[in-house]
Design an enzyme around this catalytic site. Structure first.
Site, PDB file in Angstrom:
ATOM      1  N   ARG A 126       0.894  -1.220   0.075  1.00 10.55           N
ATOM      2  CA  ARG A 126      -0.076  -0.016  -0.122  1.00 10.55           C
ATOM      3  C   ARG A 126       0.946   1.325   0.128  1.00 10.55           C
ATOM      4  O   ARG A 126       2.020   1.026   0.055  1.00 10.55           O
ATOM      5  CB  ARG A 126      -0.776   0.192   1.224  1.00 10.55           C
ATOM      6  N   ASP A 166       5.660  -7.440   1.860  1.00  8.38           N
ATOM      7  CA  ASP A 166       5.127  -6.770   2.912  1.00  8.38           C
ATOM      8  C   ASP A 166       4.546  -7.716   4.030  1.00  8.38           C
ATOM      9  O   ASP A 166       4.912  -9.045   3.798  1.00  8.38           O
ATOM     10  CB  ASP A 166       3.624  -5.970   2.383  1.00  8.38           C
ATOM     11  N   TYR A 216      10.318   8.053  15.369  1.00  6.03           N
ATOM     12  CA  TYR A 216      10.217   7.857  13.922  1.00  6.03           C
ATOM     13  C   TYR A 216      11.289   8.854  13.391  1.00  6.03           C
ATOM     14  O   TYR A 216      11.954   8.342  12.302  1.00  6.03           O
ATOM     15  CB  TYR A 216       8.890   8.282  13.333  1.00  6.03           C
TER      16      TYR A 216
END
Ligand SMILES: NC(=O)c1ccc[n+]([C@@H]2O[C@H](COP(=O)([O-])OP(=O)(O)OC[C@H]3O[C@@H](n4cnc5c(N)ncnc54)[C@H](O)[C@@H]3O)[C@@H](O)[C@H]2O)c1
Length: 201
Positions: free
Chosen positions: A20, A41, A158
């Site tokens: 995605r 994935d 992150y």
């Protein structure tokens, strides 16, 4: 430059986290440019569906960056289907670490973000290295993020992981350059995908 002007005929490329989001767009653009692409994935249904939608030049392989055996097996399966490896896009990442401030962030979340985004990128690249070297013109593209460059509040783990990706990119480039492998990072700004839909526009 439109996709149609880029020619990658027959190039064999593995894209991680491609079921995605940006990874799916990279896979689609690569196929449109003539490459053969393995989509990998942990989202198996979405990955298989995308490969089916993209046609015979795309194939899905499960590959979990948190599991070293899965990384080895996934890279092997990708190389087998592709018949070699010319390119690797290290796109998979934990992109939403909960939006918590640094005092609310849990150690488990910190570890997960680092394990996927940093350790995972290293593991896949190391597993792919010999195959990229055999190609004679191997190419690695790592997904960093502009959050590593400007300082992003409430995205500490992150942003730190993407700073590490930039540092790893330089080390990898110096280490693998002798094998004809180039390693680059791109640092996109905020791009609307399912995973960033929570961000106020
Ligand atoms: N969208 C943005 O605004 C933006 C900005 C800068 C950088 N990026 C980077 O682009 C890349 C793609 O992000 P995206 O925005 O499309 O988000 P996304 O969450 O849709 O994509 C990440 C993909 O990685 C996969 N993934 C997560 N954990 C995994 C694991 N353990 N093993 C294998 N795959 C795993 C997910 O299933 C997903 O398909 C990421 O590296 C992200 O950091 C995105």
């Amino acid at each position: 430059m439109s996709h149609n002007e880029i020619h990658l005929d027959g190039r064999r490329v593995l894209v991680t986290g491609a079921a995605r989001g940006l990874g799916a767009s990279f896979a689609q653009a690569l196929v449109q440019a003539g490459a053969r692409v393995v989509i990998s994935d942990v989202l198996h249904d979405a990955g298989q569906q995308l490969a089916q939608d993209l046609g015979p030049h795309a194939h899905y392989v499960p590959l979990d960056l948190l599991d070293a055996a899965s990384v080895q097996g996934g890279v092997q399966a990708a190389v087998q289907w592709l018949g070699g490896l010319d390119g690797l896009i290290n796109n998979a990442a934990i992109t939403n670490s909960g939006g918590k401030g640094m005092n609310e962030l849990s150690a488990d979340t910190w570890d997960l973000v680092m394990d996927v985004n940093v350790r995972g990128t290293w593991l896949v690249t190391a597993a792919a290295r010999a195959h990229l070297a055999a190609s004679g013109s191997g190419r690695v593209v790592n997904l960093a993020s502009d959050t590593a460059l400007w300082g992003a509040p409430r995205l500490l783990a992150y942003a730190a992981s993407k700073g590490a990706v930039i540092a790893m990119t330089r080390s990898m480039a110096r280490e693998m350059g002798a094998d004809g492998i180039t390693v680059n990072a791109i640092a996109p700004g905020l791009t609307l995908v399912e995973a960033t839909a929570y961000v106020p526009q």
